[in-house]
Design a protein around this motif. Structure first.
Motif: not given
Lengths: 324, 310, 327
Positions: C155, C157-158, C161, C191
């Motif tokens: 995704s 967000g991943m 990261r 996050q």
């Protein structure tokens, strides 16, 4: 007099998605079982993150897509999933519901002048209106949204984002609609321009008594604009109520988390952030039970078994077994 | 900042309108600035314009008629070579026709071929492409597989077969070339349509109730034109080249038409004795095609949004 | 000595219609362990100045600066080799679109190990080990499995990261984050911001956060630099900036926030950011400024003192009141 313009009962929209060439088709429930109503002069905000179904809702309400099931009444016209609309009904409805899109750079045809963009709705739907009259209407609308008459002959690429969004609003208003669906109308704009457009929308609403279905992920904008708020998660409405109630006393854990995750422009504020673990689940493969349970800190066995329903009888209903 | 509320027009209007949307150079200037950055393209354009002028004023420019035979001057070399005269600047061919005049008149045929072929190919190709892009489903599949089949043949071979069926003549050659070139337009248009369709302006035209025909021709088509224009310029040269090739093979324009390819074919046997009868038509084709291709590259730089820098 | 000290940086772009000045005389100083936010609207040059520092601008850009000192090395005069050894290792950058920042043709692990290979003398086995460590550090569950994944299987967000993992792979002294959360959802944004701040605290690196979101600034930054139309108009500590902005632009921008509104009608800034063809002669903000007078429209303002937030204004605000006599 009842001035309810939108009345939705159990509105759903499903898509069949085939995975690969011979893969079996899966059903994505982009929108399931949404019920709400909207009155003239009021703003209903739909809040949620990507994949929550808010854009699908906008497309169903503007009849870009047919609902898969459920009932929708728009300005007195009933739309049912099983019987397609006649051309005359469609034309009537078009005049009462219009939409403004998020990206002002994509929503205006780059090869048409502003005048043509504004006149197109009238040209198509009211062919009896004379050319001169059409132009007159377009020029009046330009003035109404705060643009100048000489902009009539220009092309969209000559305008900034904020001006384009004014043009998009003007086009939506050309048929004198009673409902305006605003799909993230300010999220592509800069802060200083955003407030100009929000002011414009507020003033137009007061003047024309419009009903707004305001779709946004920006909670501070929603708080400013909305009378009522509907929070969605993965295609379902999880909480609904008056804006002040939802923002001040959120009942669904997701609403609470969303509110606390939204950055506030106040460096002195104490941060008590609820930390949500994990990612948004894919709508292709939603978790069993309550869609929010894998990320919820209050989830119990029951949440994993069955999905809670929204009790539409309440004033501030919430779809949760353990509301806050 | 408090802006005067409740006035007739919505506040902020004057300030918003005063700045912005001013003094931005027009589209043509922007186009020209991109185009002129490519020197080759400008050279190509100049040569191309020169060819157009030559074609337009062929009757005035040509010293002789292209078919008049000067029996006293067979295979006369160009003026700078021994035996050449200033009457026939580029020499004469085997039956005493003035080469320069034939080349000048040949330019007409080249442009005639180019324009007709591009109009037929682009017109039908764009229409079929639009239909395919909008229809989707089985219509789309059918059209695209048909185009794939057309594209699977070597283009000249296909044109040859078609001319063989229709009979050798310039018109038939042009039709054959147009059919061969048309799948490129279909694919290009379909791709452009698919790219434009999900954009919001198309959706908003739909919300407003635009009919399918209106969506196709008024809303979407003008936004797909840039790559099609580039393709048109490039296939102009392909058409000239293919027509020359068919002419050379005896299946295009028939003698005594002063078409460049046919001229080449007529003078094949004199390659060793009289170099000029082969070289000049060949050069004319080369320069013309090269100029158009250079120009097409410049057009692509200027019109293709993907190659634009902000 | 600050870690990063850029003086009088200007960037000009060659466009189809002549030169365009995207960054105009900007100074940036970042100390070790600093969190600096650069705020501005589109066209304010906030990203361009950092891209110029990284040497990531296209050939149409001309960069001029009095000095671009990073950790004792002047990047504007250093050799390409020297520069490359610093950029990517000691200075790292992450971008707005995490999905398109990763190459879709290669696995996450491959790209992460490549980044390690370029700057660190590690064996294959050590690289793999370090890659797993890094993914753990940025909070990705099941790192071994993620390393074998392609970007499209993750995704947004991943992916962000992973980008952060790549950026911190060589333990940079400075991390530049260009709108790192703009493309992400609110809960994911929270996050990622938390992760960035935690990493900054743990490693002691400096963080430059480029953003347009005042909320993000308020919750993350220590110092804020406000840019407008290519110029730095103000720089202050975050609390002071939100409490008493000294430049009229900052002040108007804060007032335009819907969450600060008291009435349904928002205070707004009229007009638009000046573009290439309508740059004012004097102060760039003068056509939109409620305090502007003829002096502002004709004379370019200098920068005010540090107490006044280096405001680039003739009449800097104190508690919302312009100081006419101060100039």
């Amino acid at each position: 007099m009842d001035n309810t313009l939108i009345e939705a009962r159990g509105l759903s929209r499903h898509y069949d998605v085939s995975s690969g060439l011979f893969g079996k088709t899966a059903t994505v429930k982009a929108l399931s079982n949404a019920s709400f109503s909207l009155q003239a002069g009021r703003t209903l905000a739909v809040v949620g993150e990507s994949g929550c179904g808010k854009s699908t809702l906008a497309r169903v309400v503007t009849m870009i897509e047919q609902p898969s099931s459920g009932e929708l009444t728009l300005d007195g016209h009933h739309i049912r999933s099983d019987e397609p609309l006649t051309a005359a009904q469609q034309a009537d409805l078009r005049a009462s519901v219009q939409i403004v899109f998020q990206d002002p750079f994509g929503s205006l045809n780059p090869r048409q002048t502003i005048g043509r963009i504004l006149e197109e709705p009238v040209l198509i739907n009211r062919p009896q209106v004379s050319r001169a009259e059409r132009e007159q209407q377009a020029r009046e609308m330009l003035a109404m949204v705060g643009l100048r008459p000489e902009h009539y002959d220009r092309y969209p690429h000559m305008f900034s984002g904020g001006q384009r969004q004014r043009i998009a609003v003007a086009r939506a208003l050309m048929l004198d609609p009673r409902i305006l669906v605003l799909d993230e109308p300010v999220s592509a704009l800069d802060l200083s321009i955003q407030s100009q457009i929000l002011n414009l929308l507020v003033e137009l609403q007061e003047r024309l008594n419009l009903a707004y279905l305001f779709i946004s992920h920006d909670l501070s904008v929603v708080r400013h604009m909305a009378d009522d708020v509907m929070v969605m998660y993965l295609g379902r409405v999880v909480e609904k109520g008056a804006a002040s109630e939802v923002f001040d006393t959120p009942r669904h854990p997701y609403t609470r988390a969303l509110l606390s995750a939204t950055p506030v422009a106040d460096p002195t504020r104490e941060q008590t952030r609820i930390r949500l673990e994990g990612e948004l689940p894919s709508p292709l493969n939603p978790p069993a039970g309550c869609a929010f349970n894998p990320r919820c800190w209050k989830a119990e066995e029951r949440c994993r078994q069955s999905a809670p329903e929204l009790d539409t009888q309440e004033a501030h209903p919430v779809a949760c077994y353990f509301p806050l | 900042m408090t802006v005067s509320d409740n006035s007739q027009a919505v506040p902020n209007s004057t300030a918003e309108a005063q700045s912005g949307a001013m003094a931005r150079p027009g589209r043509f200037r922007e186009f020209w600035s991109y185009f002129s950055e490519n020197t080759g393209a400008v050279v190509g354009l100049v040569i191309f314009l020169a060819f157009i002028l030559i074609a337009a004023f062929a009757d005035v420019l040509a010293p002789h008629s292209p078919t008049e035979q000067f029996r006293q001057a067979l295979l006369q070399p160009p003026v700078w070579q021994e035996g050449g005269t200033s009457e026939f600047l580029l020499g004469t061919d085997a039956i005493g026709r003035d080469l320069l005049s034939r080349l000048i008149h040949g330019a007409r045929y080249s442009f005639f071929i180019g324009i007709i072929v591009v109009v037929i190919a682009a017109g039908s190709g764009v229409f079929i492409g639009l239909v395919a892009g909008f229809a989707r489903g089985w219509v789309d599949t059918l059209i695209m597989r048909l185009m794939d089949i057309l594209l699977a043949f070597p283009s000249l071979l296909l044109a040859l077969v078609m001319v063989a069926i229709l009979g050798p003549s310039l018109i038939n050659a042009m039709i054959a070339i147009a059919i061969v070139l048309q799948p490129h337009y279909v694919r290009l248009t379909r791709a452009a349509v698919l790219q434009e369709l999900p954009k919001d302006y198309v959706t908003s035209a739909r919300v407003v109730g635009a009919s399918r025909l209106r969506l196709m021709f008024v809303t979407v088509l003008p936004n797909c034109l840039a790559p099609i224009i580039v393709q048109a310029a490039l296939s102009f040269s392909t058409a000239i080249l293919d027509a020359a090739a068919l002419g050379f093979l005896g299946l295009g324009a028939q003698p005594p038409t002063p078409e460049w390819g046919t001229m080449l074919a007529d003078s094949r046997e004199f390659v060793l004795r009289a170099w000029w009868v082969v070289t000049f038509p060949g050069l004319a084709i080369l320069i013309n095609v090269l100029a158009i291709n250079l120009m097409g590259d410049g057009l692509r730089d200027a019109l293709d949004p993907k190659l634009k820098r902000s | 000595m600050p870690l990063l000290d850029v003086r009088n940086l200007s960037v000009d772009f060659k466009t189809a219609n002549g030169q365009f000045r995207a960054v105009d005389g900007v100074d940036v100083q970042v100390d070790v362990g600093d969190v600096l936010a650069i705020v501005g609207e589109s066209g304010s040059g906030k990203s361009v100045s950092m891209l110029a520092l990284m040497g990531l601008l296209p050939w149409t850009a001309t960069i001029t600066a009095d000095s671009m000192m990073f950790d004792g090395v002047d990047l504007s005069t250093a050799s390409d080799r020297k520069r490359r050894s610093i950029i990517g290792k000691d200075v790292a950058m992450i971008f707005q679109e995490p999905m398109s920042s990763l190459n879709p043709c290669f696995t996450v692990g491959f790209q992460l190990r490549e980044a390690l290979k370029a700057h660190l003398p590690l064996s294959r086995r050590e690289r793999q080990k370090r890659a797993i460590e890094l993914l753990e550090q940025v909070g990705l569950p099941e790192p071994e499995r993620r390393l074998r994944a392609f970007p499209h299987q993750l995704s947004g967000g991943m992916c962000q990261r992973v980008m952060i993992a790549m950026a911190i792979a060589c333990k940079p002294k400075l991390l530049i984050a260009d709108e790192p959360t703009t493309a992400l959802d609110v809960t994911i944004q929270a996050q990622i911001l938390e992760l960035l701040l935690d990493l900054q605290k743990d490693t002691g690196m400096a963080l430059v956060l480029i953003t347009h979101d005042m909320g993000v600034v308020a919750e993350t930054a220590q110092r804020v630099s406000v840019q407008y139309a290519g110029q730095k108009v103000e720089e202050q500590g975050v609390r002071d900036l939100f409490a008493s902005p000294h430049h009229p632009y900052t002040s108007a921008l804060l007032d335009a926030l819907p969450e600060r509104a008291t009435t349904k009608h928002l205070p707004s800034i009229p007009g638009v950011v000046p573009g290439q063809f309508d740059r004012p002669a004097g102060c760039l903000f003068s056509p939109r400024c409620q305090y502007a007078d003829d002096h502002c429209r004709q004379v370019k303002p200098g920068t005010a003192s540090e107490e006044l937030g280096h405001a680039r204004c003739h009449y800097p605000l104190i508690k919302g009141v312009p100081q006419r006599e101060a100039s």
